[in-house]
Scaffold this motif. Sequence first.
Motif, PDB file in Angstrom:
ATOM      1  N   THR A  76      -0.467   5.072 -10.656  1.00  0.00           N
ATOM      2  CA  THR A  76      -0.381   3.847  -9.860  1.00  0.00           C
ATOM      3  C   THR A  76       0.778   3.005 -10.384  1.00  0.00           C
ATOM      4  N   PRO A  77       1.511   2.348  -9.504  1.00  0.00           N
ATOM      5  CA  PRO A  77       2.650   1.551  -9.957  1.00  0.00           C
ATOM      6  C   PRO A  77       2.250   0.318 -10.765  1.00  0.00           C
ATOM      7  N   TRP A  78       1.029  -0.189 -10.586  1.00  0.00           N
ATOM      8  CA  TRP A  78       0.610  -1.378 -11.334  1.00  0.00           C
ATOM      9  C   TRP A  78       0.143  -1.049 -12.744  1.00  0.00           C
ATOM     10  N   ALA A  79      -0.074   0.198 -13.050  1.00  0.00           N
ATOM     11  CA  ALA A  79      -0.409   0.662 -14.404  1.00  0.00           C
ATOM     12  C   ALA A  79       0.426   1.902 -14.645  1.00  0.00           C
ATOM     13  N   SER A  80       1.739   1.715 -14.593  1.00  0.00           N
ATOM     14  CA  SER A  80       2.661   2.832 -14.406  1.00  0.00           C
ATOM     15  C   SER A  80       3.018   3.632 -15.646  1.00  0.00           C
ATOM     16  N   HIS A 103      -5.035  -8.299  -5.820  1.00  0.00           N
ATOM     17  CA  HIS A 103      -4.436  -8.801  -4.579  1.00  0.00           C
ATOM     18  C   HIS A 103      -2.920  -8.944  -4.666  1.00  0.00           C
ATOM     19  N   LYS A 104      -2.283  -8.118  -5.492  1.00  0.00           N
ATOM     20  CA  LYS A 104      -0.823  -8.113  -5.569  1.00  0.00           C
ATOM     21  C   LYS A 104      -0.300  -6.856  -4.912  1.00  0.00           C
ATOM     22  N   ILE A 113      -4.269 -11.642   0.614  1.00  0.00           N
ATOM     23  CA  ILE A 113      -5.724 -11.508   0.698  1.00  0.00           C
ATOM     24  C   ILE A 113      -6.099 -10.088   1.118  1.00  0.00           C
ATOM     25  N   THR A 114      -5.437  -9.582   2.136  1.00  0.00           N
ATOM     26  CA  THR A 114      -5.719  -8.233   2.635  1.00  0.00           C
ATOM     27  C   THR A 114      -4.677  -7.267   2.102  1.00  0.00           C
ATOM     28  N   MET A 115      -5.171  -6.223   1.443  1.00  0.00           N
ATOM     29  CA  MET A 115      -4.284  -5.199   0.914  1.00  0.00           C
ATOM     30  C   MET A 115      -4.544  -3.898   1.676  1.00  0.00           C
ATOM     31  N   ASP A 142      -1.379   6.357  -5.876  1.00  0.00           N
ATOM     32  CA  ASP A 142      -2.167   5.360  -5.154  1.00  0.00           C
ATOM     33  C   ASP A 142      -1.518   3.996  -5.305  1.00  0.00           C
ATOM     34  N   TYR A 143      -1.354   3.305  -4.184  1.00  0.00           N
ATOM     35  CA  TYR A 143      -0.825   1.943  -4.245  1.00  0.00           C
ATOM     36  C   TYR A 143      -1.312   1.146  -3.055  1.00  0.00           C
ATOM     37  N   SER A 144      -1.194  -0.167  -3.163  1.00  0.00           N
ATOM     38  CA  SER A 144      -1.612  -1.064  -2.088  1.00  0.00           C
ATOM     39  C   SER A 144      -0.436  -1.934  -1.673  1.00  0.00           C
ATOM     40  N   LEU A 145      -0.381  -2.192  -0.383  1.00  0.00           N
ATOM     41  CA  LEU A 145       0.713  -2.986   0.172  1.00  0.00           C
ATOM     42  C   LEU A 145       0.172  -4.181   0.941  1.00  0.00           C
ATOM     43  N   CYS A 146       0.946  -5.262   0.932  1.00  0.00           N
ATOM     44  CA  CYS A 146       0.641  -6.401   1.794  1.00  0.00           C
ATOM     45  C   CYS A 146       0.994  -6.004   3.233  1.00  0.00           C
ATOM     46  N   ALA A 147       0.616  -6.827   4.191  1.00  0.00           N
ATOM     47  CA  ALA A 147       0.871  -6.490   5.603  1.00  0.00           C
ATOM     48  C   ALA A 147       2.364  -6.338   5.890  1.00  0.00           C
TER      49      ALA A 147
END
Length: 161
Positions: A76-80, A103-104, A113-115, A142-147
């Motif tokens: 994951t890029p947030w714990a890369s 939520h980043k 708010i929505t990822m 695995d990663y999450s993106l804002c809209a």
Amino acid sequence: MTPSAIALLDQATAATHHSLAALHHTARRFNGTTGAATPGAIGKQMVTRLHNGLHSAHIGFCPHLTATAPQPAIWTPWASGLIRCASCMTRTVRRTRGTAEDHKCDHCRRRAITMHFVGLQLPAVVLNLPDRALALPPVQIDYSLCATCKQLDQQPVKASA
């Protein structure tokens, strides 16, 4: 191909199938996207970031991942800094649950708010060397993106020369 290389290839193939099933399960759980489609612009950046991190030794493997017993792995890029086995990834996610990191956006790093979950998979690779066979595990990215970034990621990627 030696019998041990064939056995390792069988294990790597099974790990790849297991990883893909886990990826689809995670995507369904978080209303995310997966599939055989070519990654979008951000997805390609994530793969490049992983590739460059491995080649520069800025990204390593957790101690549970070995070259002789392939199993699904997650980056994951947030714990890369590490490619982790499922157990280590679960512990890492639990430590960040409920924090600002939840939520980043993993691309622009803005809070939302929505990822939107996005998952990619790189299949396992078996190297049949003269004296032994080694495997790189299948790696789930695995990663999450804002809209805004999700929309950017879904735009067609222009071919480069």
